[in-house]
Scaffold this motif. Structure first.
Motif, PDB file in Angstrom:
ATOM      1  N   ALA A  32      -7.655   2.349   2.783  1.00  0.00           N
ATOM      2  CA  ALA A  32      -7.496   0.898   2.909  1.00  0.00           C
ATOM      3  C   ALA A  32      -8.795   0.223   3.310  1.00  0.00           C
ATOM      4  CB  ALA A  32      -6.402   0.595   3.942  1.00  0.00           C
ATOM      5  N   ALA A  33      -9.617   0.925   4.108  1.00  0.00           N
ATOM      6  CA  ALA A  33     -10.882   0.334   4.530  1.00  0.00           C
ATOM      7  C   ALA A  33     -11.938   0.399   3.435  1.00  0.00           C
ATOM      8  CB  ALA A  33     -11.391   1.047   5.785  1.00  0.00           C
ATOM      9  N   ASP A  34     -11.894   1.446   2.573  1.00  0.00           N
ATOM     10  CA  ASP A  34     -12.936   1.621   1.562  1.00  0.00           C
ATOM     11  C   ASP A  34     -12.649   0.861   0.271  1.00  0.00           C
ATOM     12  OD1 ASP A  34     -14.276   3.243   3.294  1.00  0.00           O
ATOM     13  OD2 ASP A  34     -13.447   5.119   2.492  1.00  0.00           O
ATOM     14  N   VAL A  35     -11.367   0.691  -0.101  1.00  0.00           N
ATOM     15  CA  VAL A  35     -11.029  -0.018  -1.338  1.00  0.00           C
ATOM     16  C   VAL A  35     -11.046  -1.517  -1.075  1.00  0.00           C
ATOM     17  CG1 VAL A  35      -9.278  -0.379  -3.104  1.00  0.00           C
ATOM     18  CG2 VAL A  35      -9.627   1.898  -2.149  1.00  0.00           C
ATOM     19  N   PRO A  36     -11.783  -2.286  -1.875  1.00  0.00           N
ATOM     20  CA  PRO A  36     -11.810  -3.743  -1.657  1.00  0.00           C
ATOM     21  C   PRO A  36     -10.423  -4.359  -1.835  1.00  0.00           C
ATOM     22  CG  PRO A  36     -13.592  -3.044  -3.101  1.00  0.00           C
ATOM     23  CD  PRO A  36     -12.704  -1.871  -2.931  1.00  0.00           C
ATOM     24  N   GLY A  38      -9.603  -7.198  -3.186  1.00  0.00           N
ATOM     25  CA  GLY A  38      -9.407  -7.748  -4.532  1.00  0.00           C
ATOM     26  C   GLY A  38      -8.998  -6.700  -5.532  1.00  0.00           C
ATOM     27  N   LEU A  39      -9.589  -5.488  -5.411  1.00  0.00           N
ATOM     28  CA  LEU A  39      -9.210  -4.410  -6.315  1.00  0.00           C
ATOM     29  C   LEU A  39      -7.780  -3.957  -6.061  1.00  0.00           C
ATOM     30  CD1 LEU A  39     -10.088  -2.485  -8.529  1.00  0.00           C
ATOM     31  CD2 LEU A  39     -10.980  -0.944  -6.759  1.00  0.00           C
ATOM     32  N   THR A  40      -7.370  -3.945  -4.796  1.00  0.00           N
ATOM     33  CA  THR A  40      -5.988  -3.583  -4.466  1.00  0.00           C
ATOM     34  C   THR A  40      -5.000  -4.567  -5.089  1.00  0.00           C
ATOM     35  OG1 THR A  40      -6.742  -2.642  -2.373  1.00  0.00           O
ATOM     36  CG2 THR A  40      -4.396  -3.142  -2.577  1.00  0.00           C
ATOM     37  N   VAL A  41      -5.298  -5.852  -4.974  1.00  0.00           N
ATOM     38  CA  VAL A  41      -4.424  -6.865  -5.573  1.00  0.00           C
ATOM     39  C   VAL A  41      -4.403  -6.736  -7.089  1.00  0.00           C
ATOM     40  CG1 VAL A  41      -4.074  -9.341  -5.853  1.00  0.00           C
ATOM     41  CG2 VAL A  41      -4.736  -8.426  -3.626  1.00  0.00           C
ATOM     42  N   ALA A  42      -5.590  -6.510  -7.699  1.00  0.00           N
ATOM     43  CA  ALA A  42      -5.646  -6.360  -9.154  1.00  0.00           C
ATOM     44  C   ALA A  42      -4.837  -5.164  -9.624  1.00  0.00           C
ATOM     45  CB  ALA A  42      -7.101  -6.235  -9.604  1.00  0.00           C
ATOM     46  N   ALA A  43      -4.910  -4.055  -8.880  1.00  0.00           N
ATOM     47  CA  ALA A  43      -4.128  -2.878  -9.253  1.00  0.00           C
ATOM     48  C   ALA A  43      -2.628  -3.149  -9.129  1.00  0.00           C
ATOM     49  CB  ALA A  43      -4.531  -1.696  -8.363  1.00  0.00           C
ATOM     50  N   ALA A  44      -2.236  -3.863  -8.065  1.00  0.00           N
ATOM     51  CA  ALA A  44      -0.820  -4.194  -7.900  1.00  0.00           C
ATOM     52  C   ALA A  44      -0.322  -5.063  -9.046  1.00  0.00           C
ATOM     53  CB  ALA A  44      -0.601  -4.884  -6.556  1.00  0.00           C
ATOM     54  N   TRP A  45      -1.126  -6.046  -9.425  1.00  0.00           N
ATOM     55  CA  TRP A  45      -0.761  -6.882 -10.562  1.00  0.00           C
ATOM     56  C   TRP A  45      -0.730  -6.066 -11.854  1.00  0.00           C
ATOM     57  CZ3 TRP A  45       1.038 -11.658 -11.526  1.00  0.00           C
ATOM     58  CH2 TRP A  45       1.071 -12.571 -10.466  1.00  0.00           C
ATOM     59  N   SER A  46      -1.666  -5.145 -12.022  1.00  0.00           N
ATOM     60  CA  SER A  46      -1.810  -4.424 -13.290  1.00  0.00           C
ATOM     61  C   SER A  46      -0.578  -3.583 -13.594  1.00  0.00           C
ATOM     62  CB  SER A  46      -3.057  -3.543 -13.246  1.00  0.00           C
ATOM     63  OG  SER A  46      -4.217  -4.325 -13.084  1.00  0.00           O
ATOM     64  N   TRP A  47      -0.129  -2.774 -12.613  1.00  0.00           N
ATOM     65  CA  TRP A  47       1.005  -1.910 -12.933  1.00  0.00           C
ATOM     66  C   TRP A  47       2.283  -2.709 -13.109  1.00  0.00           C
ATOM     67  CZ3 TRP A  47       5.479  -1.450 -10.243  1.00  0.00           C
ATOM     68  CH2 TRP A  47       5.503  -1.810  -8.892  1.00  0.00           C
ATOM     69  N   ARG A  48       2.394  -3.847 -12.412  1.00  0.00           N
ATOM     70  CA  ARG A  48       3.593  -4.673 -12.612  1.00  0.00           C
ATOM     71  C   ARG A  48       3.583  -5.333 -13.990  1.00  0.00           C
ATOM     72  NH1 ARG A  48       2.649  -4.720  -7.132  1.00  0.00           N
ATOM     73  NH2 ARG A  48       4.518  -4.637  -5.806  1.00  0.00           N
TER      74      ARG A  48
END
Length: 445
Positions: A32-36, A38-48
């Motif tokens: 959680a500290a190393d992954v930005p 914005g990338l976390t949100v983009a990944a969440a949007w992507s799989w949905r």
């Protein structure tokens, strides 16, 4: 050098050596500290989004296999929105619901058969009258092409190539003809199915919708019910306005063709009326047919005049009718209509082009209803919590009153029963805030 897992002291600080194994919580915290973010949100949007696209593709694939069942139901739904006001008017005139539904369907069949019969008669008469003019027009067209440097030998060579291609592909042409026969049979079966479904949509449409709501979670039923009814109202408005727009296009182009002396003006008007139900694409194709007919029958000048008539009618539709009438009815931007037609055509062909805009109008009204959340407040602007409290109080009163009536009928009124009844009446009165409608309060008063 410390061994793995041993704490080390450095200037009063205690740390763990990097070679020590990490726990699951430590791994999650480091990730959680190393992954930005914005990338976390983009990944969440992507799989949905990917899951939604997969489900949409599966739905289209399933639709292609049951289209003979789904398309008649969609047609019946559109016709039901159109005929529902007439059906309700006949019911208000003391006509039974079944008879009213059958009269509406017979009226629809009569109008369609009448238009097709009139257009067919005009085609038979028109072709017999214009055969000579068509020959002259084709000869004039050939002469004009020859002025461009194309000789008769080249025309003959092209025709011979076409004839040889047709002869070499006779098996494919025969298969296509058989496929067309199968399609015609499917269309006839679909028409019967659509009329059969239309009867029940007019008779039991509301009960069918309430049955479908049983599959929705209880806490979402009011929202889904309101969204569905809002979409249905918008769909009815779209169908009625689209018929009006198609009628204006048909009258404008057909009357213009009649004034210019273009043959088959009546069948041309019917063709324009039917083609107008395919937004944008239908108007272009039917206008091209009108111009081509004028060119073959009456020459280049008449074709140019017919083109001006078609452009004038289409400008009237796009700049006056669509924004003022259609826009207010379904609140769709012209760009949204164009993209919906293009997407529907690319996915489902002609069927997608016809049903893309109605589906978009339904979805647009449903989303607008859900976003405004009107079910959370009543007409007087009261809070949804207060409304729910009153509904529960009314349900409590309806559940307790029959029990109290049974106690009074049996005559079992001991002191304890009387006290309990009084306390229950007071509790219901405290919940509802109204004692005027309570039978026990009236009797005691």
């Amino acid at each position: 050098m410390n061994t793995a897992g041993e704490p080390a002291a450095d200037g009063g600080r205690v740390y763990v050596d990097d070679d020590a194994p990490l726990t699951d919580d430590e791994v999650k915290s480091r990730v959680a500290a190393d992954v930005p973010y914005g990338l976390t949100v983009a990944a969440a949007w992507s799989w949905r989004v990917l899951l939604v696209l997969i489900m949409a593709g599966a739905a289209v694939w399933l639709f292609s296999h049951v289209s003979i069942l789904v398309i008649p139901l969609l047609i019946a739904a559109l016709l039901a929105t159109l005929l529902h006001p007439i059906h309700m008017f006949l019911i208000r005139c003391k006509i039974p619901a079944v008879v009213s539904a059958l009269l509406c369907i017979l009226m629809l069949i009569g109008i369609v058969v009448g238009l097709i019969t009139l257009a067919g008669q005009q085609l038979v008469v028109g072709f017999s009258d214009m055969s000579g003019r068509v020959v002259e027009g084709v000869n004039g067209l050939i002469a004009w092409v020859q002025t461009l440097g194309i000789t008769t030998d080249q025309w003959t060579s092209v025709l011979d190539d076409l004839f040889n291609a047709a002869r070499n592909n006779s098996q494919a042409i025969l298969s296509g003809a058989l496929g067309f026969g199968t399609t015609a049979g499917n269309i006839a079966a679909g028409m019967v199915m659509a009329l059969f479904a239309l009867v029940f949509f007019l008779l039991d449409g509301n009960r069918i919708w309430l049955f479908l709501l049983n599959f929705v979670p209880r806490r979402h039923r009011r929202a889904i019910d309101g969204a569905g009814r809002a979409g249905w109202t918008s769909l009815g408005s779209y169908v009625r306005i689209q018929i009006f727009v198609a009628f204006v296009d048909a009258v404008g182009i057909g009357f213009g063709a009649y004034l210019l002396g273009v043959p088959l003006a009546m069948p041309l008007g019917v063709l324009v009326f039917l083609g107008s139900f395919i937004p944008i694409v239908g108007a272009v194709l039917t206008g091209a047919v009108a111009v081509l007919l004028a060119l073959v029958a009456n020459g280049l000048v008449n074709a140019l005049l017919m083109l001006l008539v078609v452009l004038a009618v289409q400008q009237l539709e796009s700049n006056v009718l669509q924004p003022l009438v259609m826009g207010k009815a379904v609140s769709l931007h012209p760009l949204a209509v164009f993209l919906a037609v293009a997407a529907g055509t690319s996915v489902l062909g002609l069927v997608g082009a016809v049903f893309a805009v109605p589906v978009l109008a339904f979805a647009n009204s449903a989303v607008r209803y859900v976003s405004s959340r009107p079910w959370e407040r009543n007409d007087t602007g009261e809070n949804s919590t207060e409304t729910t409290f009153k509904e529960r109080a009314a349900a409590l009163e309806d559940r307790l009153l029959p029990q109290l009536r049974q106690v009074r009928k049996r005559g079992q009124r001991s002191d304890s029963t009387t006290d309990a009844e009084t306390n229950t009446d007071d509790a219901v009165t405290d919940v509802t805030g109204d004692t005027s409608s309570h039978p026990s309060s009236k009797e005691r008063s």
